[in-house]
Design an enzyme around this catalytic site. Structure first.
Site, PDB file in Angstrom:
ATOM      1  N   GLU A 161      62.836  32.080 -51.017  1.00  0.00           N
ATOM      2  CA  GLU A 161      62.490  30.665 -51.143  1.00  0.00           C
ATOM      3  C   GLU A 161      60.977  30.439 -51.075  1.00  0.00           C
ATOM      4  O   GLU A 161      60.500  29.487 -50.466  1.00  0.00           O
ATOM      5  CB  GLU A 161      63.187  29.841 -50.061  1.00  0.00           C
ATOM      6  CG  GLU A 161      64.698  29.918 -50.110  1.00  0.00           C
ATOM      7  CD  GLU A 161      65.381  28.952 -49.161  1.00  0.00           C
ATOM      8  OE1 GLU A 161      64.683  28.107 -48.560  1.00  0.00           O
ATOM      9  OE2 GLU A 161      66.615  29.029 -49.020  1.00  0.00           O
ATOM     10  N   GLU A 262      72.797  33.385 -49.671  1.00  0.00           N
ATOM     11  CA  GLU A 262      73.234  32.625 -48.498  1.00  0.00           C
ATOM     12  C   GLU A 262      74.221  31.574 -48.978  1.00  0.00           C
ATOM     13  O   GLU A 262      73.995  30.945 -50.016  1.00  0.00           O
ATOM     14  CB  GLU A 262      72.078  31.895 -47.813  1.00  0.00           C
ATOM     15  CG  GLU A 262      71.035  32.743 -47.139  1.00  0.00           C
ATOM     16  CD  GLU A 262      69.876  31.914 -46.596  1.00  0.00           C
ATOM     17  OE1 GLU A 262      68.911  32.529 -46.139  1.00  0.00           O
ATOM     18  OE2 GLU A 262      69.942  30.667 -46.652  1.00  0.00           O
TER      19      GLU A 262
END
Length: 530
Positions: A161, A262
């Site tokens: 990210e 995730e």
């Protein structure tokens, strides 16, 4: 619920069997993972690393707990991971100087593979002040050196990210450079396949562009797999309502494996209320032709309330959502194909166009960090920072010189929109400052006052260049990066709205890496303005 006594018993059994255990390495073909015998492999994973701050909060700490360095913790936790049906864990930061052999043996004996991020909080690519430099390269390759010893390592994430919205897309260029260089390092130093990928968040504005960017261009520069941190399916939902159907439709043409790096939304009623219907969907025929499984977030119950297990010292107690997930995992039976019967047909994506929401050209990357080249450059200088000059003074000197003579800063410039990167932009801050001081000094015909800067710089004698340094500097001078074109990318607007998810420490693209990054970004900005 199972307590530590039963876990300890299973640990003992695992230890008895670990001497003969050796999981076969995982390999990649097209968009799928396989065991070496040709059986398809789906990731049934759990994120396994303790965090250090509450959900939605931030931390200035760069400390982290290496989850694979404590044999006692692994003896406590591996049995619970195995009983859950886990075949892979994701770790976010390991210390390459620690001994991981006992934990890795326990995982191997339990049939569990590892995917590890290469960064750690104090050594990561910062989304707002991005760099790919010698210090980061040494950290990333040290992790590869350590983890490549174990056959149950699938690969690595070069970033997590880092670019998380359209305001910080330039950071992706530096992550992709890390992908290129770590892939090359593995190819040169490891005798089996280990992949390097990227784990992206689910931002509506850039999710198509970033997926295309990391997949486009030369295969040697592109990711081996794509990880998606996705929290769209919350509570009672469905394949279509959650947006999972749109993800499958988008990635059906992707050319490398895609999996959820995730998942596990804890809305609306917290971790223990999770019903894991998305797990059933993830391994159903609706998804398995495109998505290669996923990694549940997360093992440890902490303040952010995403846990499966409550841990206190040597005690580990499964929560309600652990038991629910265990039941779901036991019921999944994903369809599969054999490696021999599978012929890949997908091709790499076109690179996204540079625009106001994507500021990275697709066909040029920052240079590979080269400590020797930086040292050779320093040896050639005749104007240097004064001994003991504090790094806090660097910014003013950079700003002054680049304002007076932009060409003197060309060798350290970084411009992701044109793809032009100075050959010394990956060197240390002091080395870059020396380069700029020397370039300005020479541009002023070595005038006495051109290497002074109120006593902050001094004239010095260049070292005699050996043949290796001369050759390296000559190659660097002739290999100045040039700008390149770009191709259009698909729109991101068709996806369902993402669910925002806060996890703090290990979304480490937003952690600062010090004065060096700040200085370098200021220099690049000033050169562009001039």
């Amino acid at each position: 619920m199972m307590g530590i006594s039963k876990a300890a018993l299973i640990s003992s059994l695992l230890l008895l069997g670990q001497a003969s255990a050796a999981l076969p390495p995982i390999v990649m073909k097209g968009t799928k993972f396989f065991y070496e015998n040709g059986t398809q492999f789906y990731i049934k994973g759990v994120a396994y690393q303790q965090d250090s701050a509450a959900a939605g909060s931030s931390t200035d700490s760069t400390k982290f707990i290496d989850p694979l360095a404590s044999a006692s913790n692994c003896k406590r936790d591996v049995p619970l991971l195995k009983a859950l049906g886990t075949n892979a864990i994701r770790t976010y930061a390991i210390d390459p100087k620690e001994d991981h052999s006992e934990c890795m043996a326990l995982l191997d004996a339990a049939g569990i593979y590892v995917i590890s991020d290469l960064s750690e909080p104090s050594l990561s690519i910062n989304r707002d002040e991005p760099l790919w430099n010698v210090e980061l390269y040494e950290r990333y390759t040290a992790v590869i050196d350590e983890m490549s010893r174990y056959p149950n390592v699938i690969g690595f994430f070069a970033g997590n990210e880092v670019t998380n919205n359209k305001t910080n897309t330039p950071a992706s260029a530096y992550v992709k450079a890390a992908v290129r260089d770590t892939k090359a390092y593995i190819a040169a130093n490891v005798d089996r396949w280990m992949g390097v990928g990227y784990a992206a968040n689910d931002d509506a504005d850039i999710r198509a562009e970033i997926a295309h960017y990391f997949n486009c261009g030369n295969e040697t520069d592109a990711i081996d797999f794509w990880g998606y941190n996705i929290y769209e399916w919350c509570g009672k939902s469905s394949f279509k309502k959650s947006g999972y159907s749109e993800q499958v439709d988008f990635f059906k043409d992707y050319s490398v494996p895609v999996f959820f790096a995730e998942y596990g939304c804890n809305l609306p009623n917290g971790a223990e209320a999770r019903i894991w219907d998305e797990t059933t969907a993830l391994y159903s025929d609706d998804m398995t032709d495109v998505i290669s499984g996923g990694i549940v977030y997360m093992y440890f119950q902490e303040d952010n309330d995403y846990g499966l297990v409550e841990v206190s010292g040597s005690s580990a107690s499964p929560m309600k959502d652990y038991d629910t997930l265990k039941t779901k995992m036991a019921d999944i039976k994903p369809s599969s194909t054999s490696m021999d019967a599978y012929t890949p047909t997908n091709t790499a994506a076109a690179c996204p166009s540079v625009n106001s929401g994507w500021e990275v050209v697709g066909d040029s990357l920052p240079p590979t960090p080269d400590a020797t080249l930086c040292e050779c450059m320093v040896k050639s200088l005749t104007c240097m920072p004064a001994a003991g000059l504090n790094e806090t003074e660097y910014g003013d000197i950079f700003g002054s010189i680049c304002g007076l003579d932009a060409e003197a800063c060309a060798g350290i410039n970084r411009d992701t929109k044109t793809g032009v990167y100075g050959q010394f932009s990956m060197c240390k801050a002091q080395q870059q400052l020396g380069y700029v001081l020397d370039a300005y000094y020479k541009s002023q015909n070595e005038a006495a006052d051109a290497c002074d800067w109120k006593g902050q710089a001094v004239v010095t004698k260049a070292s005699s260049a050996d043949a290796t340094c001369s050759d390296s500097l000559a190659k660097a001078s002739s290999a100045a990066a040039s700008s390149g074109g770009s191709a259009a990318a698909a729109s991101s607007s068709s996806f369902a709205s993402p669910v925002l998810m806060y996890r703090s420490l290990f979304s480490i693209g937003d952690l600062a890496v010090g004065v060096y990054a700040a200085v370098a970004m200021v220099v690049g900005a000033m050169v562009l303005v001039l």
